[in-house]
Design a protein around this motif. Structure first.
Motif, PDB file in Angstrom:
ATOM      1  N   ASP A   2       7.465  16.849  62.046  1.00  0.00           N
ATOM      2  CA  ASP A   2       7.767  18.215  61.546  1.00  0.00           C
ATOM      3  C   ASP A   2       9.540  18.752  61.052  1.00  0.00           C
ATOM      4  O   ASP A   2       9.413  18.824  60.107  1.00  0.00           O
ATOM      5  CB  ASP A   2       6.774  18.449  61.831  1.00  0.00           C
ATOM      6  CG  ASP A   2       5.127  18.445  60.739  1.00  0.00           C
ATOM      7  OD1 ASP A   2       5.064  17.609  59.717  1.00  0.00           O
ATOM      8  OD2 ASP A   2       4.674  19.067  61.319  1.00  0.00           O
ATOM      9  N   ARG A  57      11.715  16.406  58.731  1.00  0.00           N
ATOM     10  CA  ARG A  57      11.359  16.479  57.396  1.00  0.00           C
ATOM     11  C   ARG A  57      11.722  18.613  57.296  1.00  0.00           C
ATOM     12  O   ARG A  57      12.762  19.119  56.299  1.00  0.00           O
ATOM     13  CB  ARG A  57       9.576  17.158  57.394  1.00  0.00           C
ATOM     14  CG  ARG A  57       9.308  17.560  55.624  1.00  0.00           C
ATOM     15  CD  ARG A  57       8.387  17.638  55.867  1.00  0.00           C
ATOM     16  NE  ARG A  57       7.067  16.026  55.473  1.00  0.00           N
ATOM     17  CZ  ARG A  57       6.985  15.613  56.250  1.00  0.00           C
ATOM     18  NH1 ARG A  57       6.020  16.514  57.603  1.00  0.00           N
ATOM     19  NH2 ARG A  57       5.829  14.713  56.659  1.00  0.00           N
ATOM     20  N   GLU A 111      15.320  19.072  55.165  1.00  0.00           N
ATOM     21  CA  GLU A 111      15.741  20.713  54.412  1.00  0.00           C
ATOM     22  C   GLU A 111      16.981  21.783  54.953  1.00  0.00           C
ATOM     23  O   GLU A 111      17.644  21.480  53.488  1.00  0.00           O
ATOM     24  CB  GLU A 111      14.285  20.907  54.198  1.00  0.00           C
ATOM     25  CG  GLU A 111      12.645  20.448  53.800  1.00  0.00           C
ATOM     26  CD  GLU A 111      11.549  20.994  53.465  1.00  0.00           C
ATOM     27  OE1 GLU A 111      11.889  22.469  54.494  1.00  0.00           O
ATOM     28  OE2 GLU A 111      10.548  20.840  53.711  1.00  0.00           O
ATOM     29  N   ALA A 133       8.815  11.192  55.947  1.00  0.00           N
ATOM     30  CA  ALA A 133       9.577  12.789  56.267  1.00  0.00           C
ATOM     31  C   ALA A 133      11.462  12.752  55.816  1.00  0.00           C
ATOM     32  O   ALA A 133      12.020  13.591  56.180  1.00  0.00           O
ATOM     33  CB  ALA A 133       9.408  12.998  57.457  1.00  0.00           C
ATOM     34  N   GLN A 161       8.300  13.120  46.280  1.00  0.00           N
ATOM     35  CA  GLN A 161       7.846  12.763  47.321  1.00  0.00           C
ATOM     36  C   GLN A 161       8.231  11.220  47.824  1.00  0.00           C
ATOM     37  O   GLN A 161       8.536  10.332  47.788  1.00  0.00           O
ATOM     38  CB  GLN A 161       7.348  13.329  48.513  1.00  0.00           C
ATOM     39  CG  GLN A 161       6.737  14.422  48.667  1.00  0.00           C
ATOM     40  CD  GLN A 161       5.818  14.431  49.360  1.00  0.00           C
ATOM     41  OE1 GLN A 161       4.429  14.400  49.241  1.00  0.00           O
ATOM     42  NE2 GLN A 161       5.885  15.794  49.827  1.00  0.00           N
TER      43      GLN A 161
END
Length: 207
Positions: A64, A67, A71, A96, A193
């Motif tokens: 997580d 990911r 971003e 990710a 994705q």
């Protein structure tokens, strides 16, 4: 000088990695973090070139965190450094946004090489991770039809449905149906994705 962020929930491991990195003449440790939440914050604050990321951590795990870093600080290259070598974790980490995956039993010079490779935009992979990646690619490719592979490759090339329809001589409705099937087969939920998955699995546009 390569700016490095070290992320691990074990203080002994963090300290050891920091001491190891201090022996690399071209690497500077700009920060360390004990969990994924802290990793994201440190990444935003320090803008590292490379992040060495553990997987199993409290509050937010490495996948997580990877990911989220992809971003908010996309220029930071995340290399997973973990003791886990199962295919599911490897694939989820790469999907990710991790650029590399190495194991904690790696030799010091292998860690150094991985950091330098990531800083160059290359993908350092432990042999076990590489084998899992190849196996997954073959497995999923065998599940996809030739037409689905063509559609996926065009998605990875940045084409929208209308352009895919024109290039392949099929209707947009058929393109959407193929994409639905592709998403289900490779375990993603949207075209972004899917494009990342295709790129990471070495799929290129097919003529």
């Amino acid at each position: 000088m390569i700016r490095l962020l070290i992320v691990d929930d074990h203080s002994v491991v963090r300290a050891g990695l920091e001491q190891l990195a201090a022996t690399f003449s071209d690497v500077e440790v700009v920060a360390t973090a004990a969990d994924g939440v802290e990793a994201v914050a440190r990444c935003v604050d320090t803008r590292p070139d490379v992040v060495l990321m553990d997987l199993e951590m409290p509050r937010m795990d490495g996948i997580d965190a990877t990911r989220r870093i992809a971003e908010v600080v996309p220029e930071a290259q995340v290399v997973i450094l973990t003791s886990f070598s199962d295919r599911d974790r490897i694939m989820r980490a790469l999907d990710a946004g991790a650029i590399g995956y190495i194991l904690k039993d790696a030799a010091p010079d292998e860690v150094a090489d991985a950091v330098r490779a990531a800083a160059r935009g290359e993908s350092p992979l432990d042999p076990k991770a590489a084998r899992a990646l190849i196996a997954s690619r073959h497995e999923h490719e065998s599940e996809l039809s030739v037409r689905e592979l063509e559609v996926l490759a065009l998605v990875a090339d940045g084409c929208q449905n209308k352009e895919i329809s024109r290039r392949l001589g099929i209707s947009e409705k058929t393109v959407k149906a193929h994409l639905t099937s592709v998403f289900r087969s490779i375990g993603v939920t949207d075209r972004t994705q899917a494009a990342l998955w295709a790129e990471r699995h070495g799929l290129t546009r097919r003529s």
